[in-house]
Scaffold this motif. Structure first.
Motif, PDB file in Angstrom:
ATOM      1  N   GLY A 104       0.924  -1.023   0.028  1.00 28.54           N
ATOM      2  CA  GLY A 104       0.143  -0.008   0.148  1.00 28.54           C
ATOM      3  C   GLY A 104       0.789   1.238   0.045  1.00 28.54           C
ATOM      4  O   GLY A 104       0.509   2.579   0.401  1.00 28.54           O
ATOM      5  N   GLN A 106       1.845   4.597  -1.146  1.00 24.47           N
ATOM      6  CA  GLN A 106       0.959   5.733  -1.956  1.00 24.47           C
ATOM      7  C   GLN A 106       1.897   6.806  -2.453  1.00 24.47           C
ATOM      8  O   GLN A 106       1.395   7.407  -3.668  1.00 24.47           O
ATOM      9  N   ASP A 107       2.985   7.270  -2.037  1.00 20.32           N
ATOM     10  CA  ASP A 107       3.533   8.264  -2.464  1.00 20.32           C
ATOM     11  C   ASP A 107       4.534   7.875  -3.498  1.00 20.32           C
ATOM     12  O   ASP A 107       5.428   7.213  -3.357  1.00 20.32           O
ATOM     13  N   CYS A 128       4.643  -5.506  -5.336  1.00 17.09           N
ATOM     14  CA  CYS A 128       3.897  -4.416  -4.946  1.00 17.09           C
ATOM     15  C   CYS A 128       2.414  -4.955  -4.546  1.00 17.09           C
ATOM     16  O   CYS A 128       1.843  -5.863  -5.449  1.00 17.09           O
ATOM     17  N   ASP A 131      -2.899  -2.089  -4.617  1.00 20.18           N
ATOM     18  CA  ASP A 131      -3.186  -0.851  -4.274  1.00 20.18           C
ATOM     19  C   ASP A 131      -1.803   0.277  -4.236  1.00 20.18           C
ATOM     20  O   ASP A 131      -1.911   1.299  -3.844  1.00 20.18           O
ATOM     21  N   THR A 132      -0.833  -0.244  -4.356  1.00 20.21           N
ATOM     22  CA  THR A 132       0.406   0.513  -4.234  1.00 20.21           C
ATOM     23  C   THR A 132       0.447   1.533  -5.646  1.00 20.21           C
ATOM     24  O   THR A 132       0.082   0.850  -6.771  1.00 20.21           O
ATOM     25  N   VAL A 133       0.974   2.599  -5.577  1.00 18.44           N
ATOM     26  CA  VAL A 133       1.182   3.873  -6.530  1.00 18.44           C
ATOM     27  C   VAL A 133       1.667   3.020  -7.889  1.00 18.44           C
ATOM     28  O   VAL A 133       2.679   2.126  -7.563  1.00 18.44           O
ATOM     29  N   ASP A 134       1.172   3.616  -9.053  1.00 13.13           N
ATOM     30  CA  ASP A 134       1.437   2.897 -10.147  1.00 13.13           C
ATOM     31  C   ASP A 134       2.881   3.249 -10.433  1.00 13.13           C
ATOM     32  O   ASP A 134       3.627   4.451 -10.375  1.00 13.13           O
ATOM     33  N   ASN A 137       3.924   5.905 -12.945  1.00  5.95           N
ATOM     34  CA  ASN A 137       3.839   7.222 -12.546  1.00  5.95           C
ATOM     35  C   ASN A 137       4.875   8.140 -12.845  1.00  5.95           C
ATOM     36  O   ASN A 137       6.157   7.698 -12.588  1.00  5.95           O
ATOM     37  N   TYR A 155       2.815  -6.287  -9.529  1.00  3.02           N
ATOM     38  CA  TYR A 155       1.919  -6.012  -8.816  1.00  3.02           C
ATOM     39  C   TYR A 155       1.176  -7.361  -8.696  1.00  3.02           C
ATOM     40  O   TYR A 155       0.579  -7.928  -9.473  1.00  3.02           O
ATOM     41  N   ASN A 194       2.255   0.716   4.316  1.00  2.00           N
ATOM     42  CA  ASN A 194       1.639   1.880   3.958  1.00  2.00           C
ATOM     43  C   ASN A 194       2.216   3.290   4.751  1.00  2.00           C
ATOM     44  O   ASN A 194       2.572   2.985   6.008  1.00  2.00           O
ATOM     45  N   GLU A 195       2.590   4.313   4.313  1.00  2.00           N
ATOM     46  CA  GLU A 195       3.296   5.459   5.108  1.00  2.00           C
ATOM     47  C   GLU A 195       2.382   5.678   6.354  1.00  2.00           C
ATOM     48  O   GLU A 195       2.929   6.096   7.193  1.00  2.00           O
TER      49      GLU A 195
END
Length: 242
Positions: A104, A106-107, A128, A131-134, A137, A155, A194-195
């Motif tokens: 998870g 996100q940043d 990953c 739901d981890t950031v793409d 990106n 993923y 997650n952060e």
């Protein structure tokens, strides 16, 4: 040629749905772009301020003005070139002894930094959560500083993946064992959460061990470490003993 229609497509690649639609992502900066031909990625088009620097490149190169480069760049201060690259098929590498497992994140900056750390310590693969950031990106690609070319990022459903893993699952947790004295096995999955929320409960239940970085300072203002900072400390300690 950089037409208005092409500019619109390239500008849309800051969003995941359009990266998936066109199967494309952007890479910026000559240094990283020159490494791409030696990787698993393919350049579709290249837009640059100096086409002569890519005369021996097999991609289609177009010289553009600084104004046009700014239109397709995702940087506040665009660099010298923008490469349009094809997204490659996801495949898990088998026989990996050490890998990062991200639950998870996100940043985008954190993911990019974690990819760079993995590259630095010779970790070839990151798994990953879905739901981890793409990975594609633009901010992730930029933060990885070219390391995305050398680290395999995939993923997966982490609960299923970790349950089926024959490698020891070791996760970070504030209530975990002091990692400085923890006997790391030769093979491991280092699980990072997650952060804000850490590792989710259903993943915690699958962990074989939990570790923490002990606090030596007296300040209570610092509640926790940034996930990429924590990963760097842990990996540094692991590999100092190898």
């Amino acid at each position: 040629m950089l037409t208005a229609h092409k500019i619109k497509i390239l500008q849309s690649l800051d969003k995941k749905k359009f990266r998936q639609k066109y199967n494309l992502f952007l890479v910026e900066g000559n240094k990283t772009i020159k490494e791409i031909p030696n990787s698993a990625y393919q350049i579709q088009d290249l837009y640059t301020l100096d086409a002569e620097k890519f005369e021996n490149n097999h991609s289609t190169s177009y010289q553009v003005s600084p104004a046009d480069l700014k239109k397709i760049s995702f940087l506040q201060n665009p660099k010298d070139s923008v490469a349009v690259c094809e997204i490659k098929e996801q495949k898990i590498l088998e026989g990996i002894n050490r890998q990062l497992i991200l639950d998870g994140i996100q940043d985008p900056g954190n993911l990019g930094t974690l990819i760079r750390l993995a590259d630095w310590f010779g970790i070839k693969q990151i798994i990953c959560s879905e739901d981890t950031v793409d990975f594609y990106n633009p901010k992730v690609i930029q933060a990885s500083m070219g390391s995305f070319l050398r680290v395999n990022v995939v993923y997966e459903n982490l609960e299923i993946y970790l349950q089926n893993s024959e490698t020891s699952n070791i996760g970070t947790d504030m209530a975990g064992e002091n990692f400085y004295t923890f006997p790391f096995p030769e093979k491991f999955n280092l699980v990072l959460g997650n952060e804000g929320n850490g590792i989710r409960p259903e993943i915690e239940d699958i962990l074989n061990d939990k570790i923490t970085i002990p606090r030596f300072g007296n300040s209570k203002a610092t509640e926790s470490l940034n996930v990429s900072m924590a990963a760097g400390i842990i990996l540094g300690q692991i590999f100092s003993k190898k």
